[in-house]
Scaffold this active site. Sequence first.
Site, PDB file in Angstrom:
ATOM      1  N   GLU A  46       5.306  -7.169   0.861  1.00 43.11           N
ATOM      2  CA  GLU A  46       5.238  -5.735   1.135  1.00 43.11           C
ATOM      3  C   GLU A  46       4.976  -5.532   2.627  1.00 43.11           C
ATOM      4  O   GLU A  46       4.002  -6.054   3.175  1.00 43.11           O
ATOM      5  CB  GLU A  46       4.111  -5.108   0.323  1.00 43.11           C
ATOM      6  CG  GLU A  46       3.882  -3.633   0.587  1.00 43.11           C
ATOM      7  CD  GLU A  46       2.660  -3.102  -0.158  1.00 43.11           C
ATOM      8  OE1 GLU A  46       2.496  -1.863  -0.192  1.00 43.11           O
ATOM      9  OE2 GLU A  46       1.878  -3.921  -0.690  1.00 43.11           O
ATOM     10  N   GLU A  48      -0.582   7.688   0.581  1.00 43.16           N
ATOM     11  CA  GLU A  48      -1.630   7.210  -0.297  1.00 43.16           C
ATOM     12  C   GLU A  48      -2.855   8.105  -0.101  1.00 43.16           C
ATOM     13  O   GLU A  48      -3.613   7.930   0.846  1.00 43.16           O
ATOM     14  CB  GLU A  48      -1.992   5.762   0.022  1.00 43.16           C
ATOM     15  CG  GLU A  48      -0.903   4.772  -0.291  1.00 43.16           C
ATOM     16  CD  GLU A  48      -1.329   3.337  -0.019  1.00 43.16           C
ATOM     17  OE1 GLU A  48      -1.133   2.493  -0.904  1.00 43.16           O
ATOM     18  OE2 GLU A  48      -1.867   3.064   1.067  1.00 43.16           O
TER      19      GLU A  48
END
Length: 390
Positions: free
Chosen positions: A153, A237
């Site tokens: 990631e 987020e």
Amino acid sequence: MQVLSVRRRTAAAVFFTAALVISSFVSLGIVNAATGQICTQYGTTTQGNYIVMNNRWGTSATQCINVTTSGFQIVQQDGTGNLSGAPTAYPAIYLGCHYGNCSPNSPLPMQISAIRSATSSTTETYPSSGTYDAAYDIWLNDTTNVSGVQKTEIMIWLNHTGSIQPVGSQTATASIAGHSWAVWTGNNGQNNVVSYQGSGITSFSFNVMSFITDTLSRGSQYGSTAWYLTSIQDGFEPWVGGVGLAVSNFSASVSGNGATPPPPTRTPTVTPTPVRTGATPTPAGTGSGSARCTAAFSYGSQWNNGFTANVTVTNPGSVATKTWRVTWTWNGNQSIVNSWNASVTSSGTSVTANNVSYNGAIAGGGSTTFGFQASFSGTITAPTLSCSAT
């Protein structure tokens, strides 16, 4: 305090793209953008050649996003994340494949060595309060299997507030795409993570390959050019608050060097529950009249004896669907190999695709997408589709 940016979105958690350009072997069909509000936990909708997902994986509290013609905005976020742990969600827009849910006409996965160009741009809006990060997620994998957690990631933090930090520890600094970044490396227990932490970036246009190349230079555990780029995602987020966070003017393109990209593969045993396609703000059965649908076919990638295709199922009426069915008859020698986001059966040249449990309900004006891989011989001819709904 270190806060882990982890995106687990199965029952325990799960991991988390994009106008597209691809080699001359691939024919693209542009899908109309859907707009509206998504409040379903894992709700998604097709937005042109992208998918927008609500992806509220870290809290049971309500989160709603408003899907726009070029992105989305968080309009409700009632959860509170653990400031020494994970956020409440990762709402995002993406190109590529996320847990087997691939965006329409996606050129991904594509082997890194075969990529000629990969770019993306975005405009971000930040509220004056809250604790959150604004980040790209770029995913790499050693195979074309997009059903589950990908191996590496790459996070690009465009902005962040409060005490939150990326996974791992800061191990370097880098100057990429006209900005300076603190580089963090680590592992969240399921995949390796390289994060590029910036701040206050509201408009960003960049070469995705610059970050991929830098990541690969930091160790063989992060991959090689034989690996695959599987998705490009842009979102937020939130830990606390987050209403007003918005992505607009999102775009990306990926082009190959002329080689045919391989089709995505999916592990049949992986349960696609985190990928809730066809989420809509209208309960099934509301409105007046009868439910109806239309279906549009577009090719994805093609090689000498096979191809992938996407079918977009749209509700043109005001009554939300409960179920839908798409049927067609092949004009030539084609055969379904596998499919995703629909239950597809064949009898001779006749094919029937039924919705699965999580995408039968489509609000008026909304749409959902399923896809399949097929083999063929001779000449490919696009079939004529019929769609019925209840």
